[in-house]
Design an enzyme around this catalytic site. Structure first.
Site, PDB file in Angstrom:
ATOM      1  N   CYS A   1       0.828  -1.204   0.000  1.00  0.00           N
ATOM      2  CA  CYS A   1       0.000   0.000   0.000  1.00  0.00           C
ATOM      3  C   CYS A   1       0.868   1.261   0.000  1.00  0.00           C
ATOM      4  O   CYS A   1       1.520   1.549  -1.004  1.00  0.00           O
ATOM      5  CB  CYS A   1      -0.962  -0.038   1.181  1.00  0.00           C
TER       6      CYS A   1
ATOM      7  N   HIS B   1      -3.954  -5.240  -0.044  1.00  0.00           N
ATOM      8  CA  HIS B   1      -3.604  -5.850   1.234  1.00  0.00           C
ATOM      9  C   HIS B   1      -3.676  -7.375   1.158  1.00  0.00           C
ATOM     10  O   HIS B   1      -4.764  -7.954   1.291  1.00  0.00           O
ATOM     11  CB  HIS B   1      -4.535  -5.336   2.329  1.00  0.00           C
TER      12      HIS B   1
ATOM     13  N   GLU C   1      -2.855  -9.482   3.331  1.00  0.00           N
ATOM     14  CA  GLU C   1      -3.235 -10.083   4.617  1.00  0.00           C
ATOM     15  C   GLU C   1      -4.746 -10.049   4.829  1.00  0.00           C
ATOM     16  O   GLU C   1      -5.252 -10.655   5.775  1.00  0.00           O
ATOM     17  CB  GLU C   1      -2.543  -9.343   5.760  1.00  0.00           C
TER      18      GLU C   1
END
Length: 454
Positions: free
Chosen positions: A264, A382, A384
């Protein structure tokens, strides 16, 4: 409206936008008022992770899913010790959650943390307005209920780019986090620049056998290298990447010296360190359903995203035709490369070859880069999740393979096997000129070889 909440007994609240539009509702969090940039998130679940994501510092978040708070707040879902967003906007807040893991309701949590929130807003209409006009300054107030007054104050408020929000959410001092689990892998030390790193990211790295030396956002590269790391990680974070000059300088010094992975904001900092530029998206990408094509595999990943800025691929350098499907002209819409199934490569004046690896299929923006001659890669989205799909969790395994020295850590690249490697240009190389989007008469040759509390 949630009839069990006794909405008629809740304090009145008002949402005002800088375009003059106003939305009346009821307070469902802390009383008071908050100013910030209004964005919307399209996730259907995961409101606790959204509320506690440090990347929302300085922003007022609208959740498009109509009912929020159904399963309460749990002890394990938070992504930071405290929320960083300015305010929350929902259609229908649930005051009586049903979940055996719940420790309190979302309205109680928001009041506890001092987060202003408003319910009873037509979030579909609000989202359409933001999509048409772009992200706007806004305010939520329970004290100033005069639309004309609140709109005037919104228009007089500062924009999100005027403040370094990263400094507000970064750790204050060096912190060491041990690897998780008992995986039979050699521990590796990673210096992690905390620009607002989510707990989900830290846990995903630790689960791959990484010991994290988490350092503040403005840590000089020399201090980071003094930790004797095997690699460096650049985290997500809020606001304009141009406001984070110290991290940008550290990134420039670390690239080419250590394996580097960015997520990001980390992606934007890597592009800026390479002499590129970043663009602000009209209303950003915020949600858990963004389609992204991995140009190296041809697979489409459904991804979780939260960013307002994106690197301009063309600004990183001219295309290398022999590594870009024979093309020498940049395209504003990067879905051109997804249609061709080509991962184009530019010649960067600082770090050699940089390859586009991932493209957003909604708007054709950049979602991933690989520094072919500097042992680094980055993703705008992202991997995760937290919340969101786990299609992209392989990125953390890729980082482990990169640190362990595997050549094809992202995906096999047979077209590069026959190409002699080109090392990065010397650190004193001149700034690369912004690449033109017009057809180039010729392509310059690639440089020749030379000697917060988590």
């Amino acid at each position: 409206m949630n009839l069990l909440a006794g909405a008629d007994r809740l304090p009145r609240a008002l949402l005002a936008l800088e375009d003059g539009s106003c939305y009346a509702g009821q307070c469902c969090g802390a009383e008071g008022e908050a100013f910030g940039e209004l964005v919307f998130n399209t996730s259907m679940t995961g409101y606790q992770e959204i509320v506690t994501d440090p990347s929302y510092a300085g922003q007022i978040v609208t959740l498009t899913y109509p009912q929020v708070g159904n399963y309460g707040v749990t002890a394990s879902d938070g992504q930071a010790a405290a929320p960083a967003l300015r305010a929350l906007v929902v259609r229908d807040m649930c005051f009586e959650p049903s979940n055996w893991q719940s420790v309190q309701s979302l309205p109680d949590y928001l009041r506890q943390e001092g987060v202003v929130a408003i319910q009873g807003v037509d979030t579909r209409a609000l989202t359409l307005r933001v999509r048409e006009a772009g992200a706007m300054r806004a305010a939520v107030s329970t004290t100033d209920l005069d639309p004309r007054s609140l709109v005037a104050r919104v228009r007089a408020s500062a924009g999100i780019g005027s403040h370094n929000h990263v400094a507000d959410v970064s750790v204050g001092e060096r912190t060491v986090l041990s690897p998780l689990g008992t995986a039979a892998v050699r521990p590796r030390r990673v210096v992690a620049y905390d620009c607002g790193m989510k707990r989900g990211i830290a846990d995903a790295l630790r689960a791959r056998g990484f010991e994290l030396v988490v350092v503040p956002w403005d840590t000089p590269a020399e201090k980071a290298l003094a930790q004797a790391p095997d690699a460096a990680f650049l985290s997500n974070g809020p606001g304009n990447p141009q406001s984070v000059g110290a991290t940008q300088e550290a990134t420039r010094a670390l690239l080419g010296r250590l394996p580097v992975f960015g997520i990001c904001l980390g992606t934007q900092l890597m592009a800026l360190a390479a002499g590129g530029s970043v663009l602000k998206l009209p209303y950003g990408h915020h949600g858990g359903n963004e389609p992204v094509m991995n140009l190296l595999t041809g697979k489409v990943e459904v991804t979780a995203q939260n960013h307002n800025y994106v690197p301009d691929f063309a600004s990183l350098g001219p295309l290398v035709p022999e590594l870009s499907g024979g093309e020498a002209r940049h395209h504003d819409d990067l879905r051109h490369w997804s249609r061709r199934r080509v991962a184009p490569v530019v010649a960067n004046g600082r770090y050699g070859r940089i390859r586009l690896t991932h493209v957003n299929l909604n708007d054709g923006s950049l979602e991933g880069l690989q520094f072919l001659d500097a042992r680094a890669f980055c993703l705008q989205y992202h991997p995760e999740a937290a919340p969101g799909p786990s299609d992209s969790s392989y990125a953390f395994d890729s980082f482990r393979r990169l640190v362990d020295g595997e050549a094809d850590y992202l995906a096999p690249a047979p077209e590069l096997a026959a190409t002699s490697p080109v090392p990065a240009a010397a650190s004193h190389a001149p700034e690369p000129a912004a690449a033109s989007h017009a057809p180039a008469a010729s392509t310059p040759a690639v440089p020749a070889p030379e000697g917060r509390s988590l």
